[in-house]
Design an enzyme around this catalytic site. Structure first.
Site, PDB file in Angstrom:
ATOM      1  N   GLY A 156       0.847  -1.192   0.000  1.00  0.00           N
ATOM      2  CA  GLY A 156       0.000   0.000   0.000  1.00  0.00           C
ATOM      3  C   GLY A 156       0.880   1.238   0.000  1.00  0.00           C
ATOM      4  O   GLY A 156       1.966   1.251  -0.583  1.00  0.00           O
ATOM      5  N   ARG A 157       0.402   2.256   0.696  1.00  0.00           N
ATOM      6  CA  ARG A 157       1.123   3.552   0.676  1.00  0.00           C
ATOM      7  C   ARG A 157       2.545   3.424   1.234  1.00  0.00           C
ATOM      8  O   ARG A 157       3.519   3.859   0.608  1.00  0.00           O
ATOM      9  CB  ARG A 157       0.331   4.588   1.498  1.00  0.00           C
ATOM     10  CG  ARG A 157      -0.956   5.037   0.849  1.00  0.00           C
ATOM     11  CD  ARG A 157      -1.749   5.905   1.811  1.00  0.00           C
ATOM     12  NE  ARG A 157      -2.254   5.100   2.919  1.00  0.00           N
ATOM     13  CZ  ARG A 157      -3.524   4.724   3.066  1.00  0.00           C
ATOM     14  NH1 ARG A 157      -4.424   5.136   2.201  1.00  0.00           N
ATOM     15  NH2 ARG A 157      -3.899   3.981   4.083  1.00  0.00           N
ATOM     16  N   ILE A 158       2.672   2.812   2.415  1.00  0.00           N
ATOM     17  CA  ILE A 158       3.998   2.762   3.055  1.00  0.00           C
ATOM     18  C   ILE A 158       4.872   1.703   2.391  1.00  0.00           C
ATOM     19  O   ILE A 158       6.073   1.914   2.182  1.00  0.00           O
ATOM     20  CB  ILE A 158       3.852   2.546   4.578  1.00  0.00           C
ATOM     21  CG1 ILE A 158       3.045   3.714   5.175  1.00  0.00           C
ATOM     22  CG2 ILE A 158       5.217   2.455   5.257  1.00  0.00           C
ATOM     23  CD1 ILE A 158       2.618   3.526   6.621  1.00  0.00           C
ATOM     24  N   THR A 237       7.241  -2.493  11.046  1.00  0.00           N
ATOM     25  CA  THR A 237       6.743  -1.157  11.426  1.00  0.00           C
ATOM     26  C   THR A 237       5.227  -1.115  11.246  1.00  0.00           C
ATOM     27  O   THR A 237       4.650  -0.028  11.165  1.00  0.00           O
ATOM     28  CB  THR A 237       7.377  -0.037  10.568  1.00  0.00           C
ATOM     29  OG1 THR A 237       7.175  -0.358   9.183  1.00  0.00           O
ATOM     30  CG2 THR A 237       8.845   0.147  10.856  1.00  0.00           C
ATOM     31  N   ARG A 239       2.073  -3.447  12.820  1.00  0.00           N
ATOM     32  CA  ARG A 239       1.529  -3.560  14.173  1.00  0.00           C
ATOM     33  C   ARG A 239       2.090  -4.832  14.783  1.00  0.00           C
ATOM     34  O   ARG A 239       2.251  -5.850  14.088  1.00  0.00           O
ATOM     35  CB  ARG A 239      -0.003  -3.644  14.155  1.00  0.00           C
ATOM     36  CG  ARG A 239      -0.714  -2.336  13.860  1.00  0.00           C
ATOM     37  CD  ARG A 239      -0.662  -1.354  15.048  1.00  0.00           C
ATOM     38  NE  ARG A 239      -1.415  -0.137  14.785  1.00  0.00           N
ATOM     39  CZ  ARG A 239      -0.913   0.985  14.273  1.00  0.00           C
ATOM     40  NH1 ARG A 239       0.382   1.066  13.975  1.00  0.00           N
ATOM     41  NH2 ARG A 239      -1.685   2.044  14.084  1.00  0.00           N
ATOM     42  N   GLU A 268       2.206  -3.875  23.573  1.00  0.00           N
ATOM     43  CA  GLU A 268       2.912  -2.642  23.953  1.00  0.00           C
ATOM     44  C   GLU A 268       2.344  -2.073  25.255  1.00  0.00           C
ATOM     45  O   GLU A 268       1.131  -2.113  25.435  1.00  0.00           O
ATOM     46  CB  GLU A 268       2.768  -1.600  22.834  1.00  0.00           C
ATOM     47  CG  GLU A 268       3.472  -2.044  21.580  1.00  0.00           C
ATOM     48  CD  GLU A 268       3.259  -1.131  20.387  1.00  0.00           C
ATOM     49  OE1 GLU A 268       2.722  -0.020  20.562  1.00  0.00           O
ATOM     50  OE2 GLU A 268       3.622  -1.536  19.279  1.00  0.00           O
ATOM     51  N   HIS A 285       7.716   2.174  19.143  1.00  0.00           N
ATOM     52  CA  HIS A 285       6.622   2.580  18.239  1.00  0.00           C
ATOM     53  C   HIS A 285       6.760   4.052  17.816  1.00  0.00           C
ATOM     54  O   HIS A 285       5.938   4.892  18.162  1.00  0.00           O
ATOM     55  CB  HIS A 285       5.262   2.333  18.908  1.00  0.00           C
ATOM     56  CG  HIS A 285       4.151   2.226  17.898  1.00  0.00           C
ATOM     57  ND1 HIS A 285       3.027   1.471  18.093  1.00  0.00           N
ATOM     58  CD2 HIS A 285       4.008   2.782  16.662  1.00  0.00           C
ATOM     59  CE1 HIS A 285       2.234   1.571  17.041  1.00  0.00           C
ATOM     60  NE2 HIS A 285       2.801   2.366  16.154  1.00  0.00           N
TER      61      HIS A 285
HETATM   62  P1  NAP Z   1      -2.419   0.815   3.176  1.00  0.00           P
HETATM   63  O1  NAP Z   1      -2.063   1.868   2.187  1.00  0.00           O
HETATM   64  O2  NAP Z   1      -3.856   0.508   3.422  1.00  0.00           O
HETATM   65  O3  NAP Z   1      -1.625  -0.515   2.775  1.00  0.00           O
HETATM   66  C1  NAP Z   1      -1.835  -1.744   3.380  1.00  0.00           C
HETATM   67  C2  NAP Z   1      -1.579  -2.805   2.359  1.00  0.00           C
HETATM   68  O4  NAP Z   1      -1.670  -4.092   2.972  1.00  0.00           O
HETATM   69  C3  NAP Z   1      -2.598  -2.790   1.210  1.00  0.00           C
HETATM   70  O5  NAP Z   1      -1.892  -2.932   0.016  1.00  0.00           O
HETATM   71  C4  NAP Z   1      -3.452  -4.007   1.505  1.00  0.00           C
HETATM   72  O6  NAP Z   1      -4.004  -4.576   0.341  1.00  0.00           O
HETATM   73  C5  NAP Z   1      -2.411  -4.943   2.109  1.00  0.00           C
HETATM   74  N1  NAP Z   1      -3.020  -6.042   2.842  1.00  0.00           N
HETATM   75  C6  NAP Z   1      -4.114  -6.043   3.628  1.00  0.00           C
HETATM   76  N2  NAP Z   1      -4.347  -7.268   4.117  1.00  0.00           N
HETATM   77  C7  NAP Z   1      -3.387  -8.068   3.606  1.00  0.00           C
HETATM   78  C8  NAP Z   1      -3.108  -9.455   3.711  1.00  0.00           C
HETATM   79  N3  NAP Z   1      -3.865 -10.248   4.456  1.00  0.00           N
HETATM   80  N4  NAP Z   1      -2.035  -9.946   3.034  1.00  0.00           N
HETATM   81  C9  NAP Z   1      -1.268  -9.133   2.272  1.00  0.00           C
HETATM   82  N5  NAP Z   1      -1.495  -7.811   2.120  1.00  0.00           N
HETATM   83  C10 NAP Z   1      -2.535  -7.288   2.785  1.00  0.00           C
HETATM   84  O7  NAP Z   1      -1.820   1.160   4.613  1.00  0.00           O
HETATM   85  P2  NAP Z   1      -0.514   2.018   4.949  1.00  0.00           P
HETATM   86  O8  NAP Z   1      -0.889   3.454   5.062  1.00  0.00           O
HETATM   87  O9  NAP Z   1       0.598   1.622   4.032  1.00  0.00           O
HETATM   88  O10 NAP Z   1      -0.222   1.518   6.445  1.00  0.00           O
HETATM   89  C11 NAP Z   1      -0.006   0.153   6.724  1.00  0.00           C
HETATM   90  C12 NAP Z   1      -0.019  -0.075   8.224  1.00  0.00           C
HETATM   91  O11 NAP Z   1       1.169   0.424   8.791  1.00  0.00           O
HETATM   92  C13 NAP Z   1      -1.135   0.662   8.979  1.00  0.00           C
HETATM   93  O12 NAP Z   1      -2.356  -0.050   8.965  1.00  0.00           O
HETATM   94  C14 NAP Z   1      -0.568   0.808  10.374  1.00  0.00           C
HETATM   95  O13 NAP Z   1      -1.025  -0.237  11.204  1.00  0.00           O
HETATM   96  C15 NAP Z   1       0.937   0.690  10.162  1.00  0.00           C
HETATM   97  N6  NAP Z   1       1.647   1.943  10.496  1.00  0.00           N
HETATM   98  C16 NAP Z   1       2.532   1.942  11.538  1.00  0.00           C
HETATM   99  C17 NAP Z   1       3.234   3.097  11.832  1.00  0.00           C
HETATM  100  C18 NAP Z   1       4.244   3.125  12.956  1.00  0.00           C
HETATM  101  O14 NAP Z   1       4.370   4.132  13.612  1.00  0.00           O
HETATM  102  N7  NAP Z   1       4.998   2.064  13.168  1.00  0.00           N
HETATM  103  C19 NAP Z   1       3.027   4.260  11.098  1.00  0.00           C
HETATM  104  C20 NAP Z   1       2.124   4.226  10.061  1.00  0.00           C
HETATM  105  C21 NAP Z   1       1.422   3.060   9.770  1.00  0.00           C
HETATM  106  P3  NAP Z   1      -5.540  -4.170  -0.055  1.00  0.00           P
HETATM  107  O15 NAP Z   1      -5.545  -2.688  -0.216  1.00  0.00           O
HETATM  108  O16 NAP Z   1      -5.756  -4.916  -1.314  1.00  0.00           O
HETATM  109  O17 NAP Z   1      -6.381  -4.636   1.085  1.00  0.00           O
END
Ligand code: NAP
Length: 326
Positions: A156-158, A237, A239, A268, A285
């Site tokens: 996805g985005r990250i 990074t 969850r 956590e 985190h």
């Molecule tokens: P995003 O743009 O929604 O990307 C998530 C990706 O994961 C999407 O491509 C999604 O595919 C895919 N996905 C979902 N379920 C899956 C599965 N079972 N198997 C394989 N791929 C799967 O989210 P993002 O903005 O990149 O953020 C991702 C996560 O990072 C967040 O939800 C958050 O928990 C975590 N995060 C942590 C921090 C930190 O401080 N450590 C900071 C920011 C974010 P689909 O779109 O097809 O469902």
């Protein structure tokens, strides 16, 4: 007209406060320690809006107790702390903060990857210890990153922002996701789609970027670690509960993988004692923790609240069906 009453579980930053206070009457939690669930429930009882952090659990019981709520605005992109379907059932809008933290979080995932591969934390500890006797040929040798294979779980985005960083290191980049990206995106990012097992078998670095939900909970478990190369590293990074931490500790102890770099943990702030090893780099985190990004996240949450009480659609709704008409 009476202003909407809001409770924010954190004092936020200046821009966010200004936005919120323009149209709402806002109460902030301003103690240094986080408020208890009971405290948040007590303060939310007479409020129409709530600004939450990822440590605040908003579930059915909470919503029942806070029956006036019309919006829960999370200051995070991940929203596993919010029962979105319970919100929808009660007509409560739930919002998050996508997009503004992608680059900062990808920077941090990259920082962790480099740190564990090149043994930066061990080296720093050694340099400070006073026991360093000088350069030696086989001292503090880590693993190369340049030219290796990166496996991105969740494109996805990250995940994509991480791929852009890896391209600069001439890495082969594999990814897995719920569905394959269009060919033009794969070409743009220079990535190859594969299933999870192939990714785990071929990657030198495995980085997690999926949301936490029932499908991703425990996604990296004992059989999955068994598939990884003994020279491979895992970086998380996303969850904590996406990794079965006991299985990770076992994999590290048994030498099934070479190391781990973790920003997030299963429970956590508890850290499994088995993770306190020299081949594990840990952070509390802080993936999105830059002054600029955290300010933008807070501002985004505030805009979501302000929009609703101005009669507009909040821009980052997780349950758009709650507001049927534009
Ligand atoms: P995003 O743009 O929604 O990307 C998530 C990706 O994961 C999407 O491509 C999604 O595919 C895919 N996905 C979902 N379920 C899956 C599965 N079972 N198997 C394989 N791929 C799967 O989210 P993002 O903005 O990149 O953020 C991702 C996560 O990072 C967040 O939800 C958050 O928990 C975590 N995060 C942590 C921090 C930190 O401080 N450590 C900071 C920011 C974010 P689909 O779109 O097809 O469902």
């Amino acid at each position: 007209m009476a202003k909407a009453k809001i409770f924010s579980t954190h004092p936020l930053f200046e821009e966010a406060r200004k936005t919120l206070e323009t149209g709402c009457e806002v109460e902030y939690w301003s103690q240094p320690e986080r408020p208890s669930r009971e405290e948040i429930m007590r303060r939310a009882k007479d409020k129409e809006g709530l600004v939450t952090l990822l440590t605040d659990r908003i579930d059915e019981d909470f919503l029942r107790a806070a029956s006036k709520l019309r919006i829960v605005a999370n200051v995070a992109v991940g929203y596993d702390n919010i029962d979105v379907s319970a919100c929808t059932k009660r007509g409560v809008v739930a919002t998050n903060t996508p997009g503004v933290l992608d680059e900062t979080t990808a920077d941090f995932a990259w920082t962790l990857l480099m740190a564990v591969a090149r043994r930066l934390v061990e080296g720093d500890t050694y340099a400070r210890s006073g026991s360093w006797k000088g350069w030696n040929l086989d001292q503090m040798c880590g693993a190369d990153v340049w030219g290796k294979t990166l496996g991105i779980i969740g494109f996805g985005r990250i995940g994509r922002a991480l791929a852009r960083r890896a391209a600069g290191f001439k890495m082969r980049i594999l990814y897995t996701a719920t569905k394959q990206a269009p060919p033009e995106i794969e070409k743009e990012f220079g990535v190859e789609f594969c299933d999870l097992n192939t990714l785990l078998a071929e990657a030198d670095f495995v980085s997690l970027h999926v949301p936490l939900n029932s499908e991703t909970h425990g996604m990296l478990n004992a059989p999955k670690f068994f598939r990884m190369k003994p020279t491979a590293f895992v970086i998380n990074t996303a969850r904590g509960p996406v990794i079965d931490e006991a299985a990770l500790v076992h994999a590290l102890e048994a030498g099934k993988i070479a190391g781990a770099a973790l920003d997030v943990f299963e429970q956590e702030p508890f850290i499994h004692p088995g993770l306190k090893r020299s081949n594990v780099v840990m952070a509390p985190h802080m993936g999105s923790a830059s002054v600029e990004t955290r300010s933008k996240m807070a501002a985004m949450a505030a805009h979501n609240v302000a929009a609703l009480f101005r009669g507009q659609r909040p821009p980052n709704m997780l349950n758009p069906e709650v507001l049927k008409t534009a």
